[in-house]
Scaffold this motif. Structure first.
Motif, short mmCIF file in Angstrom:
data_model
loop_
_atom_site.label_atom_id
_atom_site.label_comp_id
_atom_site.label_asym_id
_atom_site.label_seq_id
_atom_site.Cartn_x
_atom_site.Cartn_y
_atom_site.Cartn_z
N MET A 131 0.85 -1.18 0.00
CA MET A 131 0.00 0.00 0.00
C MET A 131 0.89 1.24 0.00
O MET A 131 1.93 1.25 0.64
N LYS A 132 0.49 2.25 -0.72
CA LYS A 132 1.20 3.52 -0.72
C LYS A 132 0.69 4.34 0.47
O LYS A 132 -0.51 4.55 0.63
N CYS A 133 1.60 4.78 1.32
CA CYS A 133 1.24 5.54 2.53
C CYS A 133 1.14 7.04 2.23
O CYS A 133 1.56 7.50 1.18
N MET A 134 0.63 7.78 3.21
CA MET A 134 0.47 9.22 3.08
C MET A 134 1.81 9.93 2.84
O MET A 134 1.85 11.01 2.25
N ASN A 135 2.92 9.34 3.30
CA ASN A 135 4.23 9.95 3.13
C ASN A 135 4.87 9.58 1.78
O ASN A 135 6.01 9.91 1.51
N GLY A 136 4.12 8.84 0.95
CA GLY A 136 4.61 8.45 -0.36
C GLY A 136 5.39 7.15 -0.38
O GLY A 136 5.73 6.64 -1.45
N GLN A 137 5.67 6.59 0.80
CA GLN A 137 6.42 5.34 0.86
C GLN A 137 5.47 4.15 0.76
O GLN A 137 4.29 4.24 1.09
N GLU A 138 6.02 3.03 0.32
CA GLU A 138 5.23 1.80 0.24
C GLU A 138 5.40 1.02 1.53
O GLU A 138 6.50 0.96 2.09
N ALA A 139 4.30 0.46 2.01
CA ALA A 139 4.32 -0.36 3.23
C ALA A 139 3.47 -1.60 2.98
O ALA A 139 2.71 -1.66 2.02
N GLY A 159 -1.15 -2.22 9.87
CA GLY A 159 -0.45 -1.35 8.95
C GLY A 159 0.66 -0.61 9.66
O GLY A 159 0.94 -0.85 10.84
N PRO A 160 1.30 0.33 8.96
CA PRO A 160 2.45 1.03 9.54
C PRO A 160 2.06 2.10 10.54
O PRO A 160 1.13 2.87 10.31
N ASP A 161 2.76 2.14 11.67
CA ASP A 161 2.64 3.23 12.64
C ASP A 161 3.04 4.51 11.92
O ASP A 161 4.10 4.57 11.30
N PRO A 162 2.20 5.57 11.97
CA PRO A 162 2.53 6.81 11.26
C PRO A 162 3.88 7.42 11.67
O PRO A 162 4.55 8.05 10.86
N ALA A 163 4.29 7.20 12.92
CA ALA A 163 5.53 7.80 13.41
C ALA A 163 6.77 6.97 13.10
O ALA A 163 7.82 7.51 12.78
N THR A 164 6.66 5.64 13.18
CA THR A 164 7.84 4.79 13.07
C THR A 164 7.84 3.86 11.85
O THR A 164 8.87 3.33 11.47
#
Length: 179
Positions: A131-139, A159-164
């Motif tokens: 999935m593409k995250c809000m920061n543009g990275q894939e997770a 899913g990914p923790d927004p901070a880490t």
């Protein structure tokens, strides 16, 4: 880079056999079909690890489509105070020997595609996908679908923790079949 494997010529007998295997309703398709019906959901979401949970209710209507090869679920409810609609298609790919799920909703323009396996001992289908995250990275997203009994199921999303960026449980839906 890995060398491509030599092409295996396809004859009509091989094509016919593979086609029949690919379109046959398996025990996995029959298991998914047991989820057909209308479900009430108790939704709990966490925006970050340790954040206070947000709760809501939802309704899902699930039906077999295309002769039982796939299962379509339409979801409705509220998310963060806004009307929510989503749709998933789930199935079992006889050729790849894996489950798959697609997800779209009115909260974005992308499609989430996940694949995975069923564990009979725990009655869980675990699916993962990019999935593409809000920061543009894939997770990687992970979905764990647990069949508790004929009238109760649980869906957990990770899913990914927004901070880490580390994986955490961000949603859980406890489903009860509507009678």
């Amino acid at each position: 880079m890995e060398e491509p494997k030599a092409w295996i010529p396809v004859d009509s007998a091989m094509m016919d056999k593979a086609w029949k295997e690919g379109m046959t309703i398996s025990e996995n398709h029959k298991m998914l079909a047991k989820s057909n019906g209308t479900w009430n959901g108790e939704v709990t979401m966490w925006m970050a690890p340790g954040a206070p949970p947000q709760t809501s209710t939802s309704t899902s209507v699930t039906q077999s489509i295309y002769g039982g090869l796939y299962q379509e679920s339409k979801h409705s409810g509220n998310m963060m105070g806004m009307p929510f609609e989503g749709q998933s298609i789930m199935g079992y790919d006889n050729m790849k020997k894996e489950f798959f799920s697609t997800w779209i909703d009115n909260m974005g323009t992308g499609v989430l595609v996940m694949t995975g396996q069923y564990d009979d001992a725990s009655k869980k289908i675990t699916l993962t996908g990019p999935m593409k995250c809000m920061n543009g990275q894939e997770a990687t997203m992970k979905e764990v679908f647990t069949i508790i009994d004929d009238d109760h199921q649980t869906l957990e999303m990770y899913g990914p923790d927004p901070a880490t960026g580390k994986e955490y449980k961000n949603m859980e839906i406890k489903y009860t079949r509507k009678k």
